[in-house]
Design an enzyme around this catalytic site. Structure first.
Site, short mmCIF file in Angstrom:
data_model
loop_
_atom_site.label_atom_id
_atom_site.label_comp_id
_atom_site.label_asym_id
_atom_site.label_seq_id
_atom_site.Cartn_x
_atom_site.Cartn_y
_atom_site.Cartn_z
CB ILE A 152 87.12 32.07 35.94
CG1 ILE A 152 87.49 30.55 36.93
CG2 ILE A 152 86.19 31.28 34.60
CD1 ILE A 152 88.68 30.07 36.79
CD GLU A 153 91.43 36.95 34.23
OE1 GLU A 153 91.60 37.88 33.00
OE2 GLU A 153 92.10 37.46 35.05
CB THR A 154 89.12 32.62 28.63
OG1 THR A 154 90.08 31.33 29.27
CG2 THR A 154 90.18 33.35 28.56
#
Length: 300
Positions: A152-154
């Site tokens: 999960i990066e955004t």
């Protein structure tokens, strides 16, 4: 009376050496799915290099959206074209390789808007990729994957802790445990995964020590990376931690560590940690191009 067994000093040294090697041995995890020229999933597993292969990515989910896979040039999940991967997944698993579905990614469209949303996504993952059976249109066919990877990066970090909790509860319903893994950025705590990682539910955490200059290897200096490693392993309760590295200079904007530097400067500084699990490599395509994992596997 039982006979007394005598061991020579030389034999004792060999036994101790064997114990030392065993305690240091780690695994390699790799991401597969984001380049159609990287070879098949079965090829990756047949290489004998990896203990974990993350199929990347389920890049659309949550907030009422229809979940969608993006496997680059490999197949078209929208038309049912990825169900043939089922036999390849089973081939991997027959060799002891864990196949994990990675959700998120750096360019996905995903978000969890509520507790119910997290429950709905967990239900979808369980029935379409894991041990559930209520879906007739499993995107990767009938194969039961081994777990879910949180890349999960955004977006908002809310409710991913609940998603992890709901997924972990499915372990009791299936024939095998649902493995949970995560790929946080190396700045601590991770902006997107911080709350989720505090649940203590994750089996493996592969920290991305790249694209983040304050906590990555640079110019022969591993001190920032090692400092961040110690912060992560001391601050999060997880089964094992992995050093995440790009497999080639082109695989990341910064943070590439050559095989020689990884084995001589980085790994010796982290392998003494009881939570050391090995390395994570981004990604299979660049690993093939740069022959990275074969050069470091014996030292991992």
């Amino acid at each position: 009376m039982a006979a007394k067994l005598k061991f020579s000093p030389l034999l004792a040294l060999f036994l101790l050496a064997g114990i030392a090697v065993t305690s240091r041995a780690g695994d390699i995890a790799v991401y597969w799915g984001q380049n159609g020229d990287e070879g098949s999933l079965a090829d990756a597993c047949n290489s004998g290099l990896y203990a974990f292969v993350m199929v990347a990515f389920l890049s659309t989910f949550g907030n009422g959206q229809t979940p969608a896979l993006n496997l680059a040039g490999h197949c078209d999940p929208g038309s049912g074209g990825c169900t043939g991967l089922s036999s390849e997944i089973q081939t991997c698993q027959s060799q002891g390789v864990k196949v994990i579905l990675s959700i998120g990614g750096g360019a996905g469209n995903y978000d969890l808007s509520s507790t119910q949303d997290a429950q709905d996504v967990a239900d979808y993952l369980w029935n379409n990729f894991l041990g559930g059976s209520s879906s007739s249109s499993r995107p990767l066919g009938d194969a039961v994957l081994d777990g879910v990877d949180f890349d999960i990066e955004t977006g908002n970090p809310a409710h991913y802790d609940e998603l992890a909790t709901f997924l972990s509860q499915y372990s009791a319903q299936g024939s095998k445990k649902v493995i949970l893994t995560a790929a946080p950025q190396c700045p601590y705590p991770d902006a997107s995964l911080g709350p989720a990682l505090q649940t203590g539910l994750f089996d493996n955490v592969w920290v991305q020590f790249y694209n983040n200059p304050p906590c990555q290897y640079a110019n022969g200096d591993a001190s920032n990376l090692v400092s961040a490693w110690n912060t992560w392993t001391g601050g999060v309760n997880a089964g094992s931690f992995y050093v995440g590295v790009p497999a080639a200079e082109a695989a990341a904007g910064s943070g590439y560590v050559s095989p020689g530097d990884l084995t001589s400067a980085v790994l010796p500084a982290v392998q003494g940690n009881a939570k050391y699990g090995g390395i994570m490599v981004w990604n299979r395509y660049y690993d093939v191009q740069n022959n990275f994992s074969p050069q470091v596997k014996s030292s991992v």
